[in-house]
Design a protein around this motif. Structure first.
Motif, PDB file in Angstrom:
ATOM      1  N   ARG A   1       0.834  -1.210   0.000  1.00 42.79           N
ATOM      2  CA  ARG A   1       0.000   0.000   0.000  1.00 42.79           C
ATOM      3  C   ARG A   1       0.865   1.255   0.000  1.00 42.79           C
ATOM      4  O   ARG A   1       1.886   1.333   0.679  1.00 42.79           O
ATOM      5  N   TYR A   2       0.407   2.251  -0.753  1.00 39.86           N
ATOM      6  CA  TYR A   2       1.171   3.499  -0.841  1.00 39.86           C
ATOM      7  C   TYR A   2       1.265   4.211   0.503  1.00 39.86           C
ATOM      8  O   TYR A   2       2.262   4.862   0.790  1.00 39.86           O
ATOM      9  N   SER A   3       0.246   4.081   1.341  1.00 39.17           N
ATOM     10  CA  SER A   3       0.315   4.720   2.663  1.00 39.17           C
ATOM     11  C   SER A   3       1.454   4.122   3.484  1.00 39.17           C
ATOM     12  O   SER A   3       2.152   4.835   4.205  1.00 39.17           O
ATOM     13  N   ASN A   4       1.660   2.818   3.359  1.00 39.06           N
ATOM     14  CA  ASN A   4       2.748   2.134   4.058  1.00 39.06           C
ATOM     15  C   ASN A   4       4.094   2.638   3.537  1.00 39.06           C
ATOM     16  O   ASN A   4       5.007   2.957   4.315  1.00 39.06           O
ATOM     17  N   MET A   5       4.206   2.737   2.212  1.00 38.22           N
ATOM     18  CA  MET A   5       5.446   3.236   1.602  1.00 38.22           C
ATOM     19  C   MET A   5       5.711   4.683   2.025  1.00 38.22           C
ATOM     20  O   MET A   5       6.865   5.062   2.278  1.00 38.22           O
ATOM     21  N   ALA A   6       4.638   5.475   2.136  1.00 36.42           N
ATOM     22  CA  ALA A   6       4.788   6.876   2.531  1.00 36.42           C
ATOM     23  C   ALA A   6       5.313   6.987   3.962  1.00 36.42           C
ATOM     24  O   ALA A   6       6.204   7.801   4.232  1.00 36.42           O
ATOM     25  N   ILE A   7       4.790   6.177   4.866  1.00 38.63           N
ATOM     26  CA  ILE A   7       5.272   6.211   6.256  1.00 38.63           C
ATOM     27  C   ILE A   7       6.765   5.905   6.274  1.00 38.63           C
ATOM     28  O   ILE A   7       7.553   6.609   6.924  1.00 38.63           O
ATOM     29  N   LYS A   8       7.167   4.865   5.561  1.00 40.53           N
ATOM     30  CA  LYS A   8       8.582   4.485   5.533  1.00 40.53           C
ATOM     31  C   LYS A   8       9.451   5.602   4.967  1.00 40.53           C
ATOM     32  O   LYS A   8      10.528   5.906   5.493  1.00 40.53           O
ATOM     33  N   LYS A   9       8.977   6.229   3.889  1.00 39.08           N
ATOM     34  CA  LYS A   9       9.766   7.288   3.253  1.00 39.08           C
ATOM     35  C   LYS A   9       9.803   8.552   4.129  1.00 39.08           C
ATOM     36  O   LYS A   9      10.825   9.235   4.214  1.00 39.08           O
ATOM     37  N   LEU A  10       8.696   8.860   4.796  1.00 34.65           N
ATOM     38  CA  LEU A  10       8.671  10.005   5.715  1.00 34.65           C
ATOM     39  C   LEU A  10       9.695   9.789   6.828  1.00 34.65           C
ATOM     40  O   LEU A  10      10.462  10.694   7.172  1.00 34.65           O
ATOM     41  N   ARG A  11       9.734   8.587   7.380  1.00 33.46           N
ATOM     42  CA  ARG A  11      10.679   8.291   8.465  1.00 33.46           C
ATOM     43  C   ARG A  11      12.122   8.310   7.958  1.00 33.46           C
ATOM     44  O   ARG A  11      13.013   8.773   8.646  1.00 33.46           O
ATOM     45  N   LYS A  12      12.333   7.822   6.734  1.00 32.72           N
ATOM     46  CA  LYS A  12      13.668   7.856   6.134  1.00 32.72           C
ATOM     47  C   LYS A  12      14.160   9.299   6.011  1.00 32.72           C
ATOM     48  O   LYS A  12      15.344   9.579   6.182  1.00 32.72           O
ATOM     49  N   HIS A  13      13.215  10.217   5.754  1.00 35.67           N
ATOM     50  CA  HIS A  13      13.546  11.638   5.653  1.00 35.67           C
ATOM     51  C   HIS A  13      13.475  12.343   7.009  1.00 35.67           C
ATOM     52  O   HIS A  13      13.490  13.567   7.071  1.00 35.67           O
ATOM     53  N   LYS A  14      13.335  11.567   8.067  1.00 36.37           N
ATOM     54  CA  LYS A  14      13.315  12.080   9.445  1.00 36.37           C
ATOM     55  C   LYS A  14      12.140  13.016   9.738  1.00 36.37           C
ATOM     56  O   LYS A  14      12.242  13.917  10.570  1.00 36.37           O
ATOM     57  N   VAL A  15      11.017  12.806   9.034  1.00 38.84           N
ATOM     58  CA  VAL A  15       9.818  13.596   9.277  1.00 38.84           C
ATOM     59  C   VAL A  15       9.048  12.958  10.435  1.00 38.84           C
ATOM     60  O   VAL A  15       8.731  11.767  10.375  1.00 38.84           O
ATOM     61  N   PRO A  16       8.760  13.704  11.502  1.00 35.72           N
ATOM     62  CA  PRO A  16       7.951  13.151  12.592  1.00 35.72           C
ATOM     63  C   PRO A  16       6.594  12.728  12.026  1.00 35.72           C
ATOM     64  O   PRO A  16       5.910  13.536  11.386  1.00 35.72           O
ATOM     65  N   THR A  17       6.236  11.474  12.226  1.00 31.65           N
ATOM     66  CA  THR A  17       5.075  10.908  11.539  1.00 31.65           C
ATOM     67  C   THR A  17       4.101  10.257  12.520  1.00 31.65           C
ATOM     68  O   THR A  17       4.502   9.530  13.425  1.00 31.65           O
ATOM     69  N   LEU A  18       2.826  10.534  12.286  1.00 33.92           N
ATOM     70  CA  LEU A  18       1.720   9.923  13.021  1.00 33.92           C
ATOM     71  C   LEU A  18       0.883   9.171  11.995  1.00 33.92           C
ATOM     72  O   LEU A  18       0.932   9.495  10.806  1.00 33.92           O
ATOM     73  N   ALA A  19       0.112   8.190  12.443  1.00 29.19           N
ATOM     74  CA  ALA A  19      -0.674   7.413  11.480  1.00 29.19           C
ATOM     75  C   ALA A  19      -2.019   7.010  12.069  1.00 29.19           C
ATOM     76  O   ALA A  19      -2.133   6.706  13.251  1.00 29.19           O
ATOM     77  N   LEU A  20      -3.014   6.999  11.178  1.00 27.66           N
ATOM     78  CA  LEU A  20      -4.365   6.615  11.533  1.00 27.66           C
ATOM     79  C   LEU A  20      -4.856   5.629  10.486  1.00 27.66           C
ATOM     80  O   LEU A  20      -4.749   5.895   9.279  1.00 27.66           O
ATOM     81  N   GLY A  21      -5.349   4.472  10.933  1.00 27.96           N
ATOM     82  CA  GLY A  21      -5.799   3.454   9.998  1.00 27.96           C
ATOM     83  C   GLY A  21      -6.891   2.592  10.604  1.00 27.96           C
ATOM     84  O   GLY A  21      -7.349   2.839  11.716  1.00 27.96           O
ATOM     85  N   LEU A  22      -7.282   1.555   9.878  1.00 25.35           N
ATOM     86  CA  LEU A  22      -8.344   0.672  10.346  1.00 25.35           C
ATOM     87  C   LEU A  22      -7.850  -0.351  11.370  1.00 25.35           C
ATOM     88  O   LEU A  22      -8.615  -0.850  12.182  1.00 25.35           O
ATOM     89  N   ARG A  23      -6.552  -0.688  11.302  1.00 18.64           N
ATOM     90  CA  ARG A  23      -5.989  -1.689  12.208  1.00 18.64           C
ATOM     91  C   ARG A  23      -4.757  -1.148  12.910  1.00 18.64           C
ATOM     92  O   ARG A  23      -3.900  -0.532  12.280  1.00 18.64           O
ATOM     93  N   LYS A  24      -4.677  -1.419  14.209  1.00 14.22           N
ATOM     94  CA  LYS A  24      -3.485  -1.027  14.963  1.00 14.22           C
ATOM     95  C   LYS A  24      -2.291  -1.847  14.507  1.00 14.22           C
ATOM     96  O   LYS A  24      -2.435  -2.991  14.104  1.00 14.22           O
ATOM     97  N   GLY A  25      -1.135  -1.247  14.602  1.00 15.13           N
ATOM     98  CA  GLY A  25       0.088  -1.932  14.241  1.00 15.13           C
ATOM     99  C   GLY A  25       1.218  -0.924  14.186  1.00 15.13           C
ATOM    100  O   GLY A  25       1.030   0.244  14.525  1.00 15.13           O
TER     101      GLY A  25
END
Length: 120
Positions: free
Chosen positions: A16-40
Motif C-alpha cells: 500500500r502506498y500509505s505504508n510506503m509513505a510512512i517508511k519514506k517520511l521516516r527515512k527523511h526524518k519527518v515526525p510521523t503519526l498514522a491513523l488506519g483501520l488496524r493497529k500496528g
C-alpha cells in the motif's frame, strides 16, 4: 516545535502506498503519526485506530477515497494543519472547499513524489 505529518488511511500492508509513505517520511526524518483501520507498527510509527487529538500537525496526507473522507472532515479541520495532501485517487473538490475556507492549503500531489524530489 516539530512539524508533524499525519497519514490517514495508513496500512500495515507493504504493497500500500500509505505504508510506503510512512517508511519514506521516516527515512527523511519527518515526525510521523498514522491513523488506519488496524493497529500496528510501520517502522517506528504506531498506527492508531481512533481520531486522537494530535498536536502540532503541519501536514495531513490522505490515502482514503473521497467517500471515506467524509467521516474525517471535522476531525481534520479541528487539527488545523497547514496543508492537506490529496494523493492520487483521493481528489475531493467538496473537501478542498471546506479546507480552503478554513485557511488550510490544499495540495493535490503525491507524498512519495514530493519526498523523492525534495519538495516536501
Amino acid at each position: 516545535m516539530e512539524k508533524k505529518t499525519l497519514v490517514i488511511g495508513a496500512s500495515l500492508k507493504t504493497s500500500r502506498y500509505s505504508n510506503m509513505a510512512i517508511k519514506k517520511l521516516r527515512k527523511h526524518k519527518v515526525p510521523t503519526l498514522a491513523l488506519g483501520l488496524r493497529k500496528g507498527v510501520v517502522e517506528d510509527v504506531l498506527i492508531e485506530t481512533e481520531n486522537l487529538n494530535f498536536e502540532n500537525v503541519d501536514t495531513v496526507t490522505l490515502y482514503l477515497n473521497p467517500k471515506r473522507q467524509k467521516e474525517y472532515y471535522d476531525y481534520i479541520l479541528a487539527l488545523q494543519p497547514e496543508r492537506v495532501i490529496f494523493n492520487p485517487g483521493t481528489e475531493n473538490p467538496e473537501f478542498y472547499e471546506k479546507l480552503r475556507k478554513a485557511g488550510i492549503e490544499v495540495l493535490p500531489a503525491c507524498t512519495l513524489v514530493l519526498l523523492s524530489t525534495n519538495q516536501y
